[in-house]
Write a protein that holds these residues in place. Structure first.
Motif, PDB file in Angstrom:
ATOM      1  N   THR A 243       4.193  -9.950  -6.495  1.00 18.84           N
ATOM      2  CA  THR A 243       2.871 -10.352  -6.993  1.00 18.84           C
ATOM      3  C   THR A 243       3.052 -11.293  -8.184  1.00 18.84           C
ATOM      4  OG1 THR A 243       0.669  -9.437  -7.373  1.00 18.84           O
ATOM      5  CG2 THR A 243       2.444  -8.476  -8.665  1.00 18.84           C
TER       6      THR A 243
ATOM      7  N   HIS B 157      -6.546  -8.330  -0.435  1.00 21.77           N
ATOM      8  CA  HIS B 157      -7.063  -7.945   0.889  1.00 21.77           C
ATOM      9  C   HIS B 157      -6.230  -8.473   2.050  1.00 21.77           C
ATOM     10  CE1 HIS B 157     -10.400  -6.173  -1.177  1.00 21.77           C
ATOM     11  NE2 HIS B 157     -10.726  -7.314  -1.740  1.00 21.77           N
TER      12      HIS B 157
ATOM     13  N   GLY C  20       1.068  -4.552  -6.399  1.00 28.12           N
ATOM     14  CA  GLY C  20       0.046  -3.578  -6.031  1.00 28.12           C
ATOM     15  C   GLY C  20      -0.117  -3.532  -4.520  1.00 28.12           C
TER      16      GLY C  20
ATOM     17  N   ALA D 222       0.478  -6.907  -2.499  1.00 26.63           N
ATOM     18  CA  ALA D 222       1.857  -7.323  -2.220  1.00 26.63           C
ATOM     19  C   ALA D 222       2.501  -6.385  -1.197  1.00 26.63           C
ATOM     20  CB  ALA D 222       2.676  -7.326  -3.513  1.00 26.63           C
TER      21      ALA D 222
ATOM     22  N   THR E 254       3.492  -1.208  -8.202  1.00 27.23           N
ATOM     23  CA  THR E 254       3.275  -1.467  -9.629  1.00 27.23           C
ATOM     24  C   THR E 254       1.838  -1.161 -10.045  1.00 27.23           C
ATOM     25  OG1 THR E 254       2.671  -3.771  -9.296  1.00 27.23           O
ATOM     26  CG2 THR E 254       5.012  -3.310  -9.527  1.00 27.23           C
ATOM     27  N   THR E 255       1.034  -0.616  -9.127  1.00 24.89           N
ATOM     28  CA  THR E 255      -0.296  -0.097  -9.445  1.00 24.89           C
ATOM     29  C   THR E 255      -0.359   1.313  -8.859  1.00 24.89           C
ATOM     30  OG1 THR E 255      -1.439  -0.738  -7.394  1.00 24.89           O
ATOM     31  CG2 THR E 255      -1.257  -2.435  -9.100  1.00 24.89           C
TER      32      THR E 255
ATOM     33  N   SER F 258      -0.563   2.455  -1.314  1.00 27.79           N
ATOM     34  CA  SER F 258      -0.307   1.919   0.028  1.00 27.79           C
ATOM     35  C   SER F 258       1.118   2.196   0.500  1.00 27.79           C
ATOM     36  CB  SER F 258      -0.573   0.413   0.013  1.00 27.79           C
ATOM     37  OG  SER F 258      -0.237  -0.174   1.229  1.00 27.79           O
TER      38      SER F 258
ATOM     39  N   THR G 220       1.941   5.041   3.077  1.00 29.03           N
ATOM     40  CA  THR G 220       1.265   5.180   4.372  1.00 29.03           C
ATOM     41  C   THR G 220       1.815   4.207   5.416  1.00 29.03           C
ATOM     42  OG1 THR G 220      -0.515   3.527   4.213  1.00 29.03           O
ATOM     43  CG2 THR G 220      -0.848   5.617   3.047  1.00 29.03           C
TER      44      THR G 220
ATOM     45  N   LEU H  45      -2.040  -0.328   7.496  1.00 30.07           N
ATOM     46  CA  LEU H  45      -2.138  -1.681   6.947  1.00 30.07           C
ATOM     47  C   LEU H  45      -3.592  -2.136   7.031  1.00 30.07           C
ATOM     48  CD1 LEU H  45      -1.093  -4.586   6.236  1.00 30.07           C
ATOM     49  CD2 LEU H  45      -0.584  -4.843   8.667  1.00 30.07           C
ATOM     50  N   GLY H  46      -4.137  -2.590   5.890  1.00 33.67           N
ATOM     51  CA  GLY H  46      -5.469  -3.203   5.899  1.00 33.67           C
ATOM     52  C   GLY H  46      -5.272  -4.710   5.865  1.00 33.67           C
TER      53      GLY H  46
ATOM     54  N   LYS I 259     -12.320  -6.905   7.336  1.00 35.09           N
ATOM     55  CA  LYS I 259     -11.098  -6.170   6.979  1.00 35.09           C
ATOM     56  C   LYS I 259     -10.990  -4.944   7.885  1.00 35.09           C
ATOM     57  CE  LYS I 259      -8.632  -4.401   2.954  1.00 35.09           C
ATOM     58  NZ  LYS I 259      -8.651  -4.305   1.485  1.00 35.09           N
TER      59      LYS I 259
ATOM     60  N   PRO J 168      -2.633  -4.255 -16.826  1.00 37.99           N
ATOM     61  CA  PRO J 168      -3.760  -4.348 -17.769  1.00 37.99           C
ATOM     62  C   PRO J 168      -4.745  -3.184 -17.599  1.00 37.99           C
ATOM     63  CG  PRO J 168      -3.416  -6.431 -16.593  1.00 37.99           C
ATOM     64  CD  PRO J 168      -2.551  -5.402 -15.920  1.00 37.99           C
TER      65      PRO J 168
ATOM     66  N   LEU K 122      -3.135  10.833   1.373  1.00 37.66           N
ATOM     67  CA  LEU K 122      -3.770   9.779   2.182  1.00 37.66           C
ATOM     68  C   LEU K 122      -3.048   9.602   3.525  1.00 37.66           C
ATOM     69  CD1 LEU K 122      -5.451   7.051   2.509  1.00 37.66           C
ATOM     70  CD2 LEU K 122      -3.641   5.975   1.156  1.00 37.66           C
TER      71      LEU K 122
ATOM     72  N   GLY L 267      -9.987  -1.792  -6.119  1.00 37.11           N
ATOM     73  CA  GLY L 267     -10.111  -0.753  -7.147  1.00 37.11           C
ATOM     74  C   GLY L 267     -11.524  -0.690  -7.714  1.00 37.11           C
TER      75      GLY L 267
HETATM   76  P1  NAD Z   1      -3.613  -5.801  -6.151  1.00 43.70           P
HETATM   77  O1  NAD Z   1      -2.342  -5.531  -5.453  1.00 43.70           O
HETATM   78  O2  NAD Z   1      -4.439  -6.933  -5.655  1.00 43.70           O
HETATM   79  O3  NAD Z   1      -3.304  -5.949  -7.701  1.00 43.70           O
HETATM   80  C1  NAD Z   1      -4.351  -6.197  -8.616  1.00 43.70           C
HETATM   81  C2  NAD Z   1      -3.892  -7.165  -9.711  1.00 43.70           C
HETATM   82  O4  NAD Z   1      -2.942  -6.519 -10.553  1.00 43.70           O
HETATM   83  C3  NAD Z   1      -3.188  -8.401  -9.162  1.00 43.70           C
HETATM   84  O5  NAD Z   1      -3.631  -9.523  -9.899  1.00 43.70           O
HETATM   85  C4  NAD Z   1      -1.717  -8.146  -9.440  1.00 43.70           C
HETATM   86  O6  NAD Z   1      -0.972  -9.348  -9.603  1.00 43.70           O
HETATM   87  C5  NAD Z   1      -1.803  -7.367 -10.736  1.00 43.70           C
HETATM   88  N1  NAD Z   1      -0.670  -6.486 -10.985  1.00 43.70           N
HETATM   89  C6  NAD Z   1      -0.141  -5.593 -10.138  1.00 43.70           C
HETATM   90  N2  NAD Z   1       0.816  -4.889 -10.745  1.00 43.70           N
HETATM   91  C7  NAD Z   1       0.924  -5.365 -12.007  1.00 43.70           C
HETATM   92  C8  NAD Z   1       1.712  -5.007 -13.143  1.00 43.70           C
HETATM   93  N3  NAD Z   1       2.560  -3.969 -13.098  1.00 43.70           N
HETATM   94  N4  NAD Z   1       1.528  -5.705 -14.270  1.00 43.70           N
HETATM   95  C9  NAD Z   1       0.619  -6.700 -14.356  1.00 43.70           C
HETATM   96  N5  NAD Z   1      -0.179  -7.052 -13.333  1.00 43.70           N
HETATM   97  C10 NAD Z   1      -0.037  -6.391 -12.171  1.00 43.70           C
HETATM   98  O7  NAD Z   1      -4.588  -4.525  -6.113  1.00 43.70           O
HETATM   99  P2  NAD Z   1      -4.376  -2.997  -5.701  1.00 43.70           P
HETATM  100  O8  NAD Z   1      -5.630  -2.339  -6.090  1.00 43.70           O
HETATM  101  O9  NAD Z   1      -3.081  -2.487  -6.212  1.00 43.70           O
HETATM  102  O10 NAD Z   1      -4.265  -3.040  -4.119  1.00 43.70           O
HETATM  103  C11 NAD Z   1      -5.426  -3.256  -3.331  1.00 43.70           C
HETATM  104  C12 NAD Z   1      -5.053  -3.523  -1.898  1.00 43.70           C
HETATM  105  O11 NAD Z   1      -4.268  -2.437  -1.390  1.00 43.70           O
HETATM  106  C13 NAD Z   1      -6.268  -3.616  -1.011  1.00 43.70           C
HETATM  107  O12 NAD Z   1      -6.078  -4.605  -0.025  1.00 43.70           O
HETATM  108  C14 NAD Z   1      -6.326  -2.234  -0.354  1.00 43.70           C
HETATM  109  O13 NAD Z   1      -7.012  -2.229   0.871  1.00 43.70           O
HETATM  110  C15 NAD Z   1      -4.856  -1.961  -0.195  1.00 43.70           C
HETATM  111  N6  NAD Z   1      -4.542  -0.537  -0.042  1.00 43.70           N
HETATM  112  C16 NAD Z   1      -3.969  -0.150   1.126  1.00 43.70           C
HETATM  113  C17 NAD Z   1      -3.656   1.177   1.338  1.00 43.70           C
HETATM  114  C18 NAD Z   1      -2.995   1.589   2.621  1.00 43.70           C
HETATM  115  O14 NAD Z   1      -2.649   2.731   2.813  1.00 43.70           O
HETATM  116  N7  NAD Z   1      -2.805   0.682   3.536  1.00 43.70           N
HETATM  117  C19 NAD Z   1      -3.912   2.120   0.337  1.00 43.70           C
HETATM  118  C20 NAD Z   1      -4.491   1.688  -0.850  1.00 43.70           C
HETATM  119  C21 NAD Z   1      -4.803   0.347  -1.048  1.00 43.70           C
END
Ligand code: NAD
Length: 370
Positions: A57, A87, A113, A116, A136-137, A141, A144, A147-148, A157, A181, A251, A275
């Protein structure tokens, strides 16, 4: 290739049968602890990889932790993709699969997150290349085999489930989350809470899911406010990442409900960050389901040390400074019907514990969240 041609819809999470349940345990090694990212090279070698694609990411790409991953991979690293978008848009998947195939890649390491990790999963699903995930969030995902993916042209989606989607190794390193953040910390933490809550009341959860999910609820209630207050608190970050792992595990072995169906539609149709969609919708989905899952919600309330689970979750989200209204993330009232219509096609809506037969039922939740 059109999305519909390669999306095979296998059962998600656990599936009820007349006499028991059905769930999946894809082979996956989980390594949790400070410094875990330094294991990327060893784990790549153990998987027999020689040509690694690092999906990273963009906000992480120039940090010391991303450097640790690259250093650990050494000469095995042949190509990097940092164009990660929310997404998991289908056009980005096509371009990334092309890169992987052109470079003769035999392992994907995805750091970031859910976006990626989702891109890494999509490459793995399309090519059969194994993956290592470095979350890193708190989105979960990585745990599991789901995949979305978003059809960019149709703004739809949809999820697909298959064992090849599951990462072979997950490296949980709390130090990587220190730079996340506050809004991303809070909103992805609520995403983890939503996984746990919907797993607790899922009609298709495997029998061990309830205790795992309730442990996650309790830990998130304590750790998430600490992480948002002081992102550098490594103890809080460790507790929260462990809770996100538990929520992700829950999940993986439970079908989700209406909450997740609506969040996917909000993301696919209107680009609402996953989120934030979770933070806005969760208490309303819980209230909607309350009359059929009262005992389950009572257990969630107890885990949070509260009387009412929806009220406690709403208060927690408010205390974290997250938006609590769909109008705050750009949704007009007329948009709600579009979201409801789209969500009617979701397997999560179909699996909700309270039967949903018409878009009007979804509109009731959406209006209360607007
Ligand atoms: P994201 O991956 O889009 O990250 C959000 C933001 O945080 C991005 O700008 C990223 O660059 C930034 N970021 C991430 N880690 C960072 C770090 N350590 N330091 C600084 N910045 C950082 O958002 P998300 O909420 O983590 O993921 C959402 C996606 O995951 C959605 O598409 C959702 O549908 C999917 N998801 C899938 C499953 C599954 O089981 N398939 C489960 C949960 C979420």
């Amino acid at each position: 290739m059109a999305l519909a041609l390669w999306v095979r819809c296998l059962p998600r999470g656990a599936t009820p049968t007349a006499t028991g349940f059905e769930t999946f345990f894809p082979a996956c090694k989980v390594i949790f602890g400070s410094g875990a990212v330094g294991r990327a090279g060893t784990e790549a070698a153990a998987l027999g990889a020689h040509r690694v694609l690092f999906v990273c990411t963009s906000s992480l790409a120039t940090t010391p932790k991303a450097t640790s991953v690259r250093t650990s991979l050494g000469d095995r690293l042949v190509v990097q993709i940092t164009d990660v978008r929310p997404h998991v848009p289908s056009d980005l998947v096509e371009a990334s699969v092309h890169v992987a195939e052109a470079q003769g890649v035999d392992l994907v390491v995805a750091g970031g997150g859910g976006s990626a990790i989702g891109l890494g999963k999509a490459i793995g699903y399309r090519t059969g290349i194994p993956q290592i995930a470095v979350p890193t969030t708190y989105a979960g995902s990585e745990m599991t085999q789901v995949l979305g993916i978003t059809d960019a042209a149709r703004r739809e989606k949809r999820t697909v489930s298959h064992p090849s989607i599951m990462p072979r190794v997950v490296l949980y390193d709390p130090e990587v989350t220190v730079g996340l953040p506050p809004v991303a910390t809070a909103s992805t933490g609520i995403n983890a809470l939503a996984h746990a809550v919907e797993a607790v009341y899922s009609p298709t959860a495997a029998p061990f899911v309830g205790p795992v999910a309730l442990e996650a609820v309790a830990a998130i209630g304590l750790a998430l406010p600490r992480c948002v207050r002081d992102g550098g608190d490594l103890d809080a970050r460790t507790d929260m990442l462990r809770a996100a792992f538990l929520a992700g595990l829950a999940l993986a072995h439970a079908g989700m409900g209406v909450h997740h169906g609506l969040c996917h539609a909000l993301g696919g149709k209107f680009g609402v960050p996953h989120g934030l969609a979770n933070a806005i919708v969760l208490p309303h989905a819980m209230r909607y389901n309350a009359d059929v899952v009262g005992p389950e919600l009572a257990r969630v309330a107890a885990a949070l040390g509260a009387v009412s689970a929806p009220d406690a979750v709403s208060d927690l989200i408010g205390s974290l400074g997250l938006p609590q209204r769909l109008r705050e993330v750009g949704l007009g009232e007329d948009d709600l019907a579009v979201v409801a219509q789209d969500a009617m096609g979701s397997s999560a809506v179909a699996g909700n514990p309270k039967a949903i037969r018409s878009p009007d039922q979804l509109l009731e939740i959406l209006h209360s969240a607007w």
